[in-house]
Design an enzyme around this catalytic site. Structure first.
Site, PDB file in Angstrom:
ATOM      1  N   GLU A  42      31.299  53.428  33.502  1.00 40.83           N
ATOM      2  CA  GLU A  42      30.624  54.513  34.219  1.00 40.83           C
ATOM      3  C   GLU A  42      31.595  55.564  34.754  1.00 40.83           C
ATOM      4  O   GLU A  42      31.308  56.752  34.747  1.00 40.83           O
ATOM      5  CB  GLU A  42      29.808  53.949  35.393  1.00 40.83           C
ATOM      6  CG  GLU A  42      28.584  53.171  34.978  1.00 40.83           C
ATOM      7  CD  GLU A  42      27.793  52.681  36.161  1.00 40.83           C
ATOM      8  OE1 GLU A  42      27.639  53.443  37.136  1.00 40.83           O
ATOM      9  OE2 GLU A  42      27.322  51.526  36.129  1.00 40.83           O
ATOM     10  N   ASP A 115      28.584  49.102  35.272  1.00 45.19           N
ATOM     11  CA  ASP A 115      28.652  48.234  36.452  1.00 45.19           C
ATOM     12  C   ASP A 115      27.715  47.016  36.338  1.00 45.19           C
ATOM     13  O   ASP A 115      26.627  47.115  35.754  1.00 45.19           O
ATOM     14  CB  ASP A 115      28.294  49.024  37.709  1.00 45.19           C
ATOM     15  CG  ASP A 115      29.417  49.956  38.142  1.00 45.19           C
ATOM     16  OD1 ASP A 115      30.499  49.883  37.546  1.00 45.19           O
ATOM     17  OD2 ASP A 115      29.209  50.751  39.074  1.00 45.19           O
ATOM     18  N   ASP A 117      25.276  45.539  37.757  1.00 40.36           N
ATOM     19  CA  ASP A 117      24.085  45.483  38.613  1.00 40.36           C
ATOM     20  C   ASP A 117      22.930  46.132  37.858  1.00 40.36           C
ATOM     21  O   ASP A 117      23.059  46.503  36.691  1.00 40.36           O
ATOM     22  CB  ASP A 117      24.346  46.175  39.958  1.00 40.36           C
ATOM     23  CG  ASP A 117      24.797  47.626  39.807  1.00 40.36           C
ATOM     24  OD1 ASP A 117      24.648  48.194  38.703  1.00 40.36           O
ATOM     25  OD2 ASP A 117      25.305  48.201  40.785  1.00 40.36           O
ATOM     26  N   GLU A 119      21.457  49.088  38.111  1.00 35.77           N
ATOM     27  CA  GLU A 119      21.695  50.449  37.659  1.00 35.77           C
ATOM     28  C   GLU A 119      22.644  50.458  36.462  1.00 35.77           C
ATOM     29  O   GLU A 119      22.441  51.192  35.490  1.00 35.77           O
ATOM     30  CB  GLU A 119      22.268  51.302  38.801  1.00 35.77           C
ATOM     31  CG  GLU A 119      21.332  51.490  39.975  1.00 35.77           C
ATOM     32  CD  GLU A 119      20.033  52.178  39.593  1.00 35.77           C
ATOM     33  OE1 GLU A 119      20.078  53.157  38.819  1.00 35.77           O
ATOM     34  OE2 GLU A 119      18.966  51.733  40.063  1.00 35.77           O
ATOM     35  N   TYR A 330      33.836  43.683  43.068  1.00 40.16           N
ATOM     36  CA  TYR A 330      32.698  44.609  43.027  1.00 40.16           C
ATOM     37  C   TYR A 330      32.040  44.703  44.397  1.00 40.16           C
ATOM     38  O   TYR A 330      31.781  43.691  45.048  1.00 40.16           O
ATOM     39  CB  TYR A 330      31.678  44.145  41.987  1.00 40.16           C
ATOM     40  CG  TYR A 330      30.627  45.179  41.681  1.00 40.16           C
ATOM     41  CD1 TYR A 330      30.978  46.459  41.276  1.00 40.16           C
ATOM     42  CD2 TYR A 330      29.278  44.881  41.796  1.00 40.16           C
ATOM     43  CE1 TYR A 330      30.020  47.406  40.985  1.00 40.16           C
ATOM     44  CE2 TYR A 330      28.307  45.818  41.505  1.00 40.16           C
ATOM     45  CZ  TYR A 330      28.683  47.084  41.095  1.00 40.16           C
ATOM     46  OH  TYR A 330      27.728  48.026  40.820  1.00 40.16           O
ATOM     47  N   ARG A 332      29.089  45.987  45.393  1.00 37.12           N
ATOM     48  CA  ARG A 332      27.630  45.932  45.598  1.00 37.12           C
ATOM     49  C   ARG A 332      27.184  44.491  45.396  1.00 37.12           C
ATOM     50  O   ARG A 332      26.934  44.050  44.277  1.00 37.12           O
ATOM     51  CB  ARG A 332      26.914  46.888  44.637  1.00 37.12           C
ATOM     52  CG  ARG A 332      27.249  48.348  44.900  1.00 37.12           C
ATOM     53  CD  ARG A 332      26.414  49.303  44.055  1.00 37.12           C
ATOM     54  NE  ARG A 332      26.783  50.683  44.354  1.00 37.12           N
ATOM     55  CZ  ARG A 332      27.608  51.415  43.626  1.00 37.12           C
ATOM     56  NH1 ARG A 332      28.163  50.894  42.535  1.00 37.12           N
ATOM     57  NH2 ARG A 332      27.890  52.657  43.958  1.00 37.12           N
ATOM     58  N   HIS A 378      27.207  37.999  42.057  1.00 40.51           N
ATOM     59  CA  HIS A 378      28.559  38.481  42.343  1.00 40.51           C
ATOM     60  C   HIS A 378      29.189  37.664  43.461  1.00 40.51           C
ATOM     61  O   HIS A 378      28.514  37.006  44.247  1.00 40.51           O
ATOM     62  CB  HIS A 378      28.530  39.942  42.766  1.00 40.51           C
ATOM     63  CG  HIS A 378      27.742  40.817  41.849  1.00 40.51           C
ATOM     64  ND1 HIS A 378      28.025  40.938  40.507  1.00 40.51           N
ATOM     65  CD2 HIS A 378      26.676  41.622  42.074  1.00 40.51           C
ATOM     66  CE1 HIS A 378      27.178  41.773  39.949  1.00 40.51           C
ATOM     67  NE2 HIS A 378      26.347  42.203  40.874  1.00 40.51           N
TER      68      HIS A 378
END
Length: 786
Positions: A42, A115, A117, A119, A330, A332, A378
């Site tokens: 990203e 990433d 997750d 999104e 990470y 998030r 995570h």
């Protein structure tokens, strides 16, 4: 899914089973037959870091956030066809997508490494759909950006998780339906340009309802009584704890003085001493929510500032000989879980760096909160290498990056240290019907406090660290009474939310996801629904009106229970327990009925304090014709049905303008005092001698002009009413900008004043007015989440 990727993406394997074996990846640094391996991430920063680790044979490119999304100028959702979304390339991303397609045509293998997750999964899905490549395509998850972690992930490629994509798509469509359908109600009842958000409106509701509690609160007087005592020269305080066996109820000075008079001449003799040992355990490593809370308390960071610095630390920083490396995992995550390898590493570090009592016999284990559910994939936020001490990398980091890294490093190391130990002492003095009590604390072993102490806000109360020591006492000891003081107090309303307490409340209630909190809070401020004063949130008049309308018309949508329940349903979609179309249908059926039931006339009347019956009865005072409700640029108004035909009658429904407010400013034409007036386009400074003097000027922002360095910047308007900002010394100085200046300090040149820009294409940025240095505060996908 509503639309499937065209090729090269396999269906996800069932949970708990290994994904279908992909084509074997090439050896590190080896060349492929057809061409290089294409790795898609990203962020350009992450692409640079990963490219260095992978070396020759790999072409690493960045999407720079989302590439595809729902269109901006239409709903983009076919409700009748199972909520089928219409995706288009985001404005400004056509070249990026074209470059990726070009690279994919010659790639021997493609790794989608966005990433880890929802999104990121959706971005990977859209990229796979658009590339139309015959090369084998795999999904790779990087939980930390280090050399070993990158190579390990590349050797274990998987497939796109359709269920995670479904959950993201359901959330995106849900937010679009609410925003696109509900926002026009605000346009017609208040003014154009306003917006309602599924989650942001509930967050706004919390702030508004707290403000109403504060306004409705009636303070009650009460008194406390403290005795200043001494033993062997050491002073301490004892407070009145009970009267006749009950909690004191002293509501006047007379009642308090009566107690003072009753005990003033009485000896204070110890009636009971209780000593106990208390242990305070370290807190778990950070999650997305707790790092935002703690950074707000200890560093004064906003949620957005915290997440921006964390993103930088995760994506990779140049730290001397190591070159670019990700400093944290990470950022998030809802999990407090830590890998066994990381625990072993930090325990080894503690054993070498601190005395033996600071290392517990076995590792400290922590449990994630109950509703972490799927986000537990995570680890907690931690340093990628605990041996990389903050002071060793400080010279390579920006101030915000260093301070946040230090916070993360200290919290993680402290989480695997021994508890702090306190000797607690409670001493009571029984004086007839009055019981006085002193509580003291002494730190006997600092434990994890040698490295880390949590931040606290005023309303969170005192801790053991705040209690003073008490001299050694035993039952029967008499102490010296030096002073007995009554003190007046008043009960206080609940405190307004700070950034930390709002994040904590959003998490407690299950509203939104911690990864979206920074976007939610920033959006409320950007749309001027709330303002921040002394680090506390106050709803604006506009914010209160928006909340009033939305909650009144959609009470089942904009409430805590529904919003929290919807987050749980999105989790269940990701876990494969629910179908995304079914969730949307269950939501949209009652929502559409509520939309149809909106009575605009009644809504406008209620919003502006009018009787809806009066709008039906009112007649045009000029020609006697009927009156109709209209909405213009500045909100709703009443107009004759023959307006612009044979009659020109209109009546604004806006509230009366605020009274003039005095200032210290002097008129630049005549030197008389100036006041703040409210006009068609907002507030401005005007001479108090009007109409004798017609001197007016915009209200300064308190930011110096970067061109002349003499005048202040102020908001101005074009002849058509469009806002821009310029120097108040115009025409002597012609500096101007279309973007709102904010009093942020440029880290490059130190100038106070940066342009604020927010767009779906570039995210949220700050650009220095002096040197042009650009800072990215939020990526485009973060802005889209809001």
């Amino acid at each position: 899914m509503a639309t499937r990727p065209k090729r090269a993406v396999k269906a996800p394997a069932k949970r708990g089973k290994k994904a279908a074996a992909p084509a074997a990846p090439r050896k590190r640094g080896a060349k492929a037959g057809k061409g290089s391996a294409l790795v898609i991430v990203e962020s350009p920063t992450k692409a640079k870091t990963i490219g260095k680790y992978l070396g020759a044979g790999y072409d690493v490119k960045a999407t720079v956030g989302h590439l595809r999304d729902l269109p901006t100028r239409e709903l983009g959702v076919d409700v009748e066809r199972g909520f089928e979304p219409k995706y288009v390339t985001i404005k400004g991303k056509t070249k990026t997508l074209s470059d990726l397609k070009k690279a994919a045509k010659t790639a021997s293998i493609i790794y989608l490494a966005t990433d880890p997750d929802r999104e990121g999964e959706a971005i990977a899905w859209h990229v796979a759909d658009q590339l139309n490549s015959g090369a084998p395509t795999h999904r790779v998850l990087f939980h930390e950006i280090t050399k070993d972690a990158i190579h390990e992930a590349m050797e274990q490629p998987g497939v796109i998780d359709d269920r995670k994509v479904n959950a993201q798509q359901a959330r995106r469509i849900l937010d679009r339906l609410v925003g696109y359908k509900a926002s026009p109600i605000l346009w017609r009842s208040i003014k154009t340009g306003l917006s309602a958000g599924r989650v942001q409106t509930v967050a706004l509701r919390l702030i508004v309802e707290r403000e109403r509690e504060i306004r409705a609160f009636t303070p009650e007087e009460y008194w406390s009584i403290e005795a200043l005592l001494a033993k062997d020269g050491q002073t301490f305080e004892a407070a009145l704890a009970k009267v006749a066996g009950h909690k004191p109820q002293l509501h006047s000075a007379e009642e308090a003085q009566a107690v003072v008079d009753a005990v003033r001449q009485r000896p204070f003799v110890v009636s009971r001493v209780e000593k106990r040992n208390r242990r305070k355990n370290p807190s778990a490593p950070f999650t997305t929510s707790t790092i935002q809370q703690e950074a707000a308390k200890k560093l004064g960071f906003s949620s957005r500032r915290t997440m921006r610095a964390a993103q930088d630390l995760y994506e990779g920083m140049d730290v001397g000989e190591e070159s670019a490396v990700g400093l944290i995992t990470y950022m998030r995550t809802d999990s407090v879980r830590v890998s066994d390898a990381a625990i072993a590493s930090v325990r080894e570090f503690i054993g070498k760096s601190y005395a033996k009592p600071y290392l517990p016999e076995s590792p400290n284990r922590y449990s994630s909160r109950k509703n972490a559910r799927v986000q537990d994939a995570h680890e907690a936020i931690r340093p990628t290498d605990v041996r990389r001490r903050p002071e060793h990398v400080q010279k390579y980091l920006e101030p915000d990056q260093f301070r946040l890294y230090q916070l993360i490093w200290q919290r993680f190391v402290a989480s695997q240290m021994t508890p702090a130990v306190y000797d607690m002492t409670v001493v009571e003095f029984d004086i007839g019907q009055y019981l006085f009590r002193a509580t003291g604390s002494v730190l006997v072993f600092d434990g994890f406090h040698v490295l880390y102490t949590e931040g606290r806000e005023k309303e969170e109360g005192k801790t053991m660290d705040d209690l003073p020591p008490i001299p050694p006492l035993v039952q029967g000891d008499a102490v010296e009474v030096r002073e007995i003081t009554p003190s007046q107090h008043f009960t206080e309303p609940p405190p307004r939310f700070s950034e930390a307490s709002l994040v904590k409340e959003l998490e407690r209630l299950g509203i939104g996801r911690p990864s979206t909190y920074s976007a939610i809070i920033s959006t409320l401020s950007a749309r001027e629904y709330v303002k921040v004063e002394q680090r506390r949130f106050f709803p604006t008049e506009l914010g209160e009106l928006v909340e009033k309308i939305m909650v009144a018309k959609f009470p089942e949508i904009f409430n805590v229970e529904f919003t929290s329940g919807m987050e749980s349903e999105l989790d269940r979609i990701e876990e494969g327990e629910l179908l995304w179309q079914g969730v949307l249908k269950d939501f949209y059926t009652p929502f559409s009925r509520a939309l149809e039931a909106v009575d605009l006339n009644a809504l406008v009347a209620d919003a502006h304090g009018l009787n809806p019956d009066d709008l039906a009865k009112e007649r045009c005072p000029k020609c006697g014709s009927a009156i109709e409700l209209k909405t213009g640029r500045f909100g709703p108004y009443l107009a004759c049905v023959k307006y612009k035909d044979t009659c020109d009658y209109v009546k604004s429904l806006r509230k009366a303008r605020a009274p003039d407010r005095p200032t210290d400013e002097k008129c630049h034409l005549c030197g008389s005092p100036m006041v703040i007036k409210t006009g068609r386009f907002g507030e401005f400074l005007a001479c108090t001698t009007y109409p004798a003097c017609k001197g007016t000027r915009p209200i300064p922002l308190g930011i110096k002009c970067p061109k002349c360095v003499e005048g202040d910047l102020a908001e101005r308007r074009t002849k058509r009413g469009k806002s821009f900002w310029g120097c108040i010394r115009y025409p002597a100085c012609d500096f101007s900008t279309w973007n709102r200046p904010v009093p942020d300090t440029c880290p490059e040149c130190g100038w106070i004043g940066m342009e604020k820009k927010v767009s779906k294409a570039e995210g949220e940025t700050r650009v220095c007015l002096k040197c042009g240095n650009k800072l990215v505060l939020a990526e485009p996908e973060e802005v889209a989440l809001a």
